[in-house]
Design a protein around this motif. Sequence first.
Motif, PDB file in Angstrom:
ATOM      1  N   SER A 104       0.701  -1.161  -0.002  1.00  0.00           N
ATOM      2  CA  SER A 104       0.124   0.078   0.073  1.00  0.00           C
ATOM      3  C   SER A 104       0.840   1.288   0.164  1.00  0.00           C
ATOM      4  O   SER A 104       0.291   2.283   0.120  1.00  0.00           O
ATOM      5  CB  SER A 104      -0.922   0.056   1.270  1.00  0.00           C
ATOM      6  OG  SER A 104      -0.240   0.309   2.463  1.00  0.00           O
ATOM      7  N   THR A 105       2.223   1.314  -0.066  1.00  0.00           N
ATOM      8  CA  THR A 105       2.955   2.321   0.037  1.00  0.00           C
ATOM      9  C   THR A 105       3.143   2.856  -1.366  1.00  0.00           C
ATOM     10  O   THR A 105       3.220   2.058  -2.486  1.00  0.00           O
ATOM     11  CB  THR A 105       4.402   1.920   0.736  1.00  0.00           C
ATOM     12  OG1 THR A 105       5.211   1.179   0.050  1.00  0.00           O
ATOM     13  CG2 THR A 105       4.321   1.372   1.982  1.00  0.00           C
ATOM     14  N   SER A 106       3.713   4.138  -1.644  1.00  0.00           N
ATOM     15  CA  SER A 106       4.027   4.280  -2.978  1.00  0.00           C
ATOM     16  C   SER A 106       5.348   3.998  -3.577  1.00  0.00           C
ATOM     17  O   SER A 106       5.738   3.999  -4.476  1.00  0.00           O
ATOM     18  CB  SER A 106       4.274   6.167  -2.871  1.00  0.00           C
ATOM     19  OG  SER A 106       5.059   6.315  -1.922  1.00  0.00           O
ATOM     20  N   VAL A 107       6.227   3.544  -2.659  1.00  0.00           N
ATOM     21  CA  VAL A 107       7.608   2.981  -2.919  1.00  0.00           C
ATOM     22  C   VAL A 107       7.531   1.431  -3.329  1.00  0.00           C
ATOM     23  O   VAL A 107       8.608   0.970  -3.719  1.00  0.00           O
ATOM     24  CB  VAL A 107       8.577   3.112  -2.019  1.00  0.00           C
ATOM     25  CG1 VAL A 107       8.767   4.745  -1.566  1.00  0.00           C
ATOM     26  CG2 VAL A 107       8.177   2.371  -0.480  1.00  0.00           C
ATOM     27  N   TRP A 108       6.421   0.641  -3.330  1.00  0.00           N
ATOM     28  CA  TRP A 108       6.473  -0.712  -3.366  1.00  0.00           C
ATOM     29  C   TRP A 108       6.671  -1.055  -4.809  1.00  0.00           C
ATOM     30  O   TRP A 108       7.469  -1.975  -5.300  1.00  0.00           O
ATOM     31  CB  TRP A 108       4.859  -1.357  -3.211  1.00  0.00           C
ATOM     32  CG  TRP A 108       4.883  -2.555  -3.656  1.00  0.00           C
ATOM     33  CD1 TRP A 108       3.843  -2.889  -4.938  1.00  0.00           C
ATOM     34  CD2 TRP A 108       5.144  -3.707  -3.108  1.00  0.00           C
ATOM     35  NE1 TRP A 108       4.002  -4.366  -5.114  1.00  0.00           N
ATOM     36  CE2 TRP A 108       4.758  -4.919  -3.744  1.00  0.00           C
ATOM     37  CE3 TRP A 108       5.874  -4.057  -1.985  1.00  0.00           C
ATOM     38  CZ2 TRP A 108       4.988  -6.136  -3.536  1.00  0.00           C
ATOM     39  CZ3 TRP A 108       6.201  -5.496  -1.547  1.00  0.00           C
ATOM     40  CH2 TRP A 108       5.778  -6.569  -2.481  1.00  0.00           C
ATOM     41  N   SER A 109       6.369  -0.244  -5.910  1.00  0.00           N
ATOM     42  CA  SER A 109       6.431  -0.300  -7.223  1.00  0.00           C
ATOM     43  C   SER A 109       7.969   0.199  -7.724  1.00  0.00           C
ATOM     44  O   SER A 109       8.248   0.150  -8.905  1.00  0.00           O
ATOM     45  CB  SER A 109       5.521   0.501  -7.939  1.00  0.00           C
ATOM     46  OG  SER A 109       5.238   1.740  -7.663  1.00  0.00           O
ATOM     47  N   ASP A 110       8.928   0.562  -6.851  1.00  0.00           N
ATOM     48  CA  ASP A 110      10.294   1.175  -7.436  1.00  0.00           C
ATOM     49  C   ASP A 110      10.754   0.161  -8.191  1.00  0.00           C
ATOM     50  O   ASP A 110      10.580  -1.057  -8.029  1.00  0.00           O
ATOM     51  CB  ASP A 110      11.040   1.453  -6.236  1.00  0.00           C
ATOM     52  CG  ASP A 110      10.776   2.686  -5.393  1.00  0.00           C
ATOM     53  OD1 ASP A 110       9.718   3.127  -5.887  1.00  0.00           O
ATOM     54  OD2 ASP A 110      11.663   3.043  -4.521  1.00  0.00           O
ATOM     55  N   ASP A 111      11.404   0.454  -9.165  1.00  0.00           N
ATOM     56  CA  ASP A 111      12.066  -0.345 -10.397  1.00  0.00           C
ATOM     57  C   ASP A 111      13.590  -0.626  -9.726  1.00  0.00           C
ATOM     58  O   ASP A 111      14.339  -1.282 -10.776  1.00  0.00           O
ATOM     59  CB  ASP A 111      11.894   0.142 -11.768  1.00  0.00           C
ATOM     60  CG  ASP A 111      12.842   1.556 -11.621  1.00  0.00           C
ATOM     61  OD1 ASP A 111      13.375   2.100 -10.725  1.00  0.00           O
ATOM     62  OD2 ASP A 111      12.535   2.307 -12.723  1.00  0.00           O
ATOM     63  N   VAL A 112      13.912  -0.402  -8.628  1.00  0.00           N
ATOM     64  CA  VAL A 112      15.384  -0.685  -8.208  1.00  0.00           C
ATOM     65  C   VAL A 112      15.299  -1.519  -7.013  1.00  0.00           C
ATOM     66  O   VAL A 112      14.676  -1.043  -6.098  1.00  0.00           O
ATOM     67  CB  VAL A 112      16.271   0.662  -8.176  1.00  0.00           C
ATOM     68  CG1 VAL A 112      17.654   0.131  -7.638  1.00  0.00           C
ATOM     69  CG2 VAL A 112      16.269   1.131  -9.556  1.00  0.00           C
ATOM     70  N   TRP A 113      15.714  -2.615  -6.969  1.00  0.00           N
ATOM     71  CA  TRP A 113      15.794  -3.312  -5.570  1.00  0.00           C
ATOM     72  C   TRP A 113      17.261  -3.474  -5.166  1.00  0.00           C
ATOM     73  O   TRP A 113      18.204  -3.490  -5.986  1.00  0.00           O
ATOM     74  CB  TRP A 113      15.343  -4.784  -5.754  1.00  0.00           C
ATOM     75  CG  TRP A 113      13.961  -4.904  -5.952  1.00  0.00           C
ATOM     76  CD1 TRP A 113      12.885  -3.755  -5.472  1.00  0.00           C
ATOM     77  CD2 TRP A 113      13.022  -5.900  -6.526  1.00  0.00           C
ATOM     78  NE1 TRP A 113      11.716  -4.396  -5.939  1.00  0.00           N
ATOM     79  CE2 TRP A 113      11.597  -5.536  -6.431  1.00  0.00           C
ATOM     80  CE3 TRP A 113      13.407  -7.355  -7.024  1.00  0.00           C
ATOM     81  CZ2 TRP A 113      10.732  -6.253  -6.968  1.00  0.00           C
ATOM     82  CZ3 TRP A 113      12.352  -7.958  -7.241  1.00  0.00           C
ATOM     83  CH2 TRP A 113      10.943  -7.537  -7.500  1.00  0.00           C
ATOM     84  N   ILE A 114      17.441  -3.913  -3.783  1.00  0.00           N
ATOM     85  CA  ILE A 114      18.700  -3.933  -3.226  1.00  0.00           C
ATOM     86  C   ILE A 114      18.729  -5.452  -2.738  1.00  0.00           C
ATOM     87  O   ILE A 114      17.655  -5.716  -2.023  1.00  0.00           O
ATOM     88  CB  ILE A 114      19.398  -2.920  -2.478  1.00  0.00           C
ATOM     89  CG1 ILE A 114      19.364  -1.596  -3.065  1.00  0.00           C
ATOM     90  CG2 ILE A 114      20.765  -3.442  -1.786  1.00  0.00           C
ATOM     91  CD1 ILE A 114      19.761  -0.540  -2.051  1.00  0.00           C
ATOM     92  N   VAL A 115      19.621  -6.275  -2.796  1.00  0.00           N
ATOM     93  CA  VAL A 115      19.675  -7.734  -2.078  1.00  0.00           C
ATOM     94  C   VAL A 115      20.915  -8.051  -1.493  1.00  0.00           C
ATOM     95  O   VAL A 115      22.102  -7.429  -1.902  1.00  0.00           O
ATOM     96  CB  VAL A 115      19.528  -8.866  -3.354  1.00  0.00           C
ATOM     97  CG1 VAL A 115      20.483  -8.829  -4.272  1.00  0.00           C
ATOM     98  CG2 VAL A 115      19.122 -10.172  -2.589  1.00  0.00           C
TER      99      VAL A 115
END
Length: 304
Positions: A104-115
């Motif tokens: 439900s956050t606006s940052v859920w759909s960010d196109d950069v992830w860190i693992v």
Amino acid sequence: MTNNLDTLATALYAATDDLLKQRPDLAPRRPAVGISSQLTDAELVTLAMMQAMLGFTSEARWLRYARAHLRHLFPYLPQQPGYNKRLRKAAELLRRITRILATSTSVWSDDVWIVDSTPVECGRSRETVKRSDLAGWAEYGYCASHSRFFWGLRLHLICTLQGLPIAFALTGAKADERETLLDLLAAEPHLLAARPAQTVIGDMNYFGRTFEHELAQQGIQLLRPTRKGEQQRPGGSLFKPLRQVIESVNETFKGHLNLEQHRGRTPRGVITRVLQRILALTAVIWHNDATGQDTLRSLTRYDH
């Protein structure tokens, strides 16, 4: 307790209560006939989050603190054995609430992830290792950041640049980080379904031609440091500042949320305590995002 944490707790309780009214299937199953619990599931989730936020690793100490300072939020508080039992049974509820808050956050759909992965130590003495219920899952592994071996598990995390947990897994200390990442993505294919061009930032452990080919087939571009003997990889200049985000997330789990002092002694106990901490981090980002504040703001603003 600060007003910030009081506000966060109230918001989480209200959101969880509304969700459970709409989706009663999310709650742990109970017998159709019996005594109704005086502590609701929404209150339990909120209580679990606050325990992690306030740094209480002992449930007995936490409940004593809650009775002295949190009666305005929780009119009824169970005894330690009852709280322990309810919390362990609610592990799946904690996981589901965490995911719902995150999406439900606006940052859920960010196109950069860190693992990355971080150690979850479960014992130090030889006697603990021999007698622990975690034997067979927990194992000896090496922690490069502390230059030492440890006995326990690893928490593997996929996060956004804002530190929002996207997916996570607990494995033995020797589990291959690359295989775990591929397993996480395979377990939840919908995570990539709406992200045709996702970038994943990892450290030097995320390497290998076959591994990178498998990621590329899923539309993922891997950004990692150049290993010795390799040609300079693209995006190297961007790696260090972006990599600091996951280091900050790991430090939040270890320094503020006391991940290394979880005190879990059984598989279910460790899983629940880790879920409490992931819920706490997600709830803070969710609340900051909902109130128009910087999602990267420190958890210390919610301290008691």
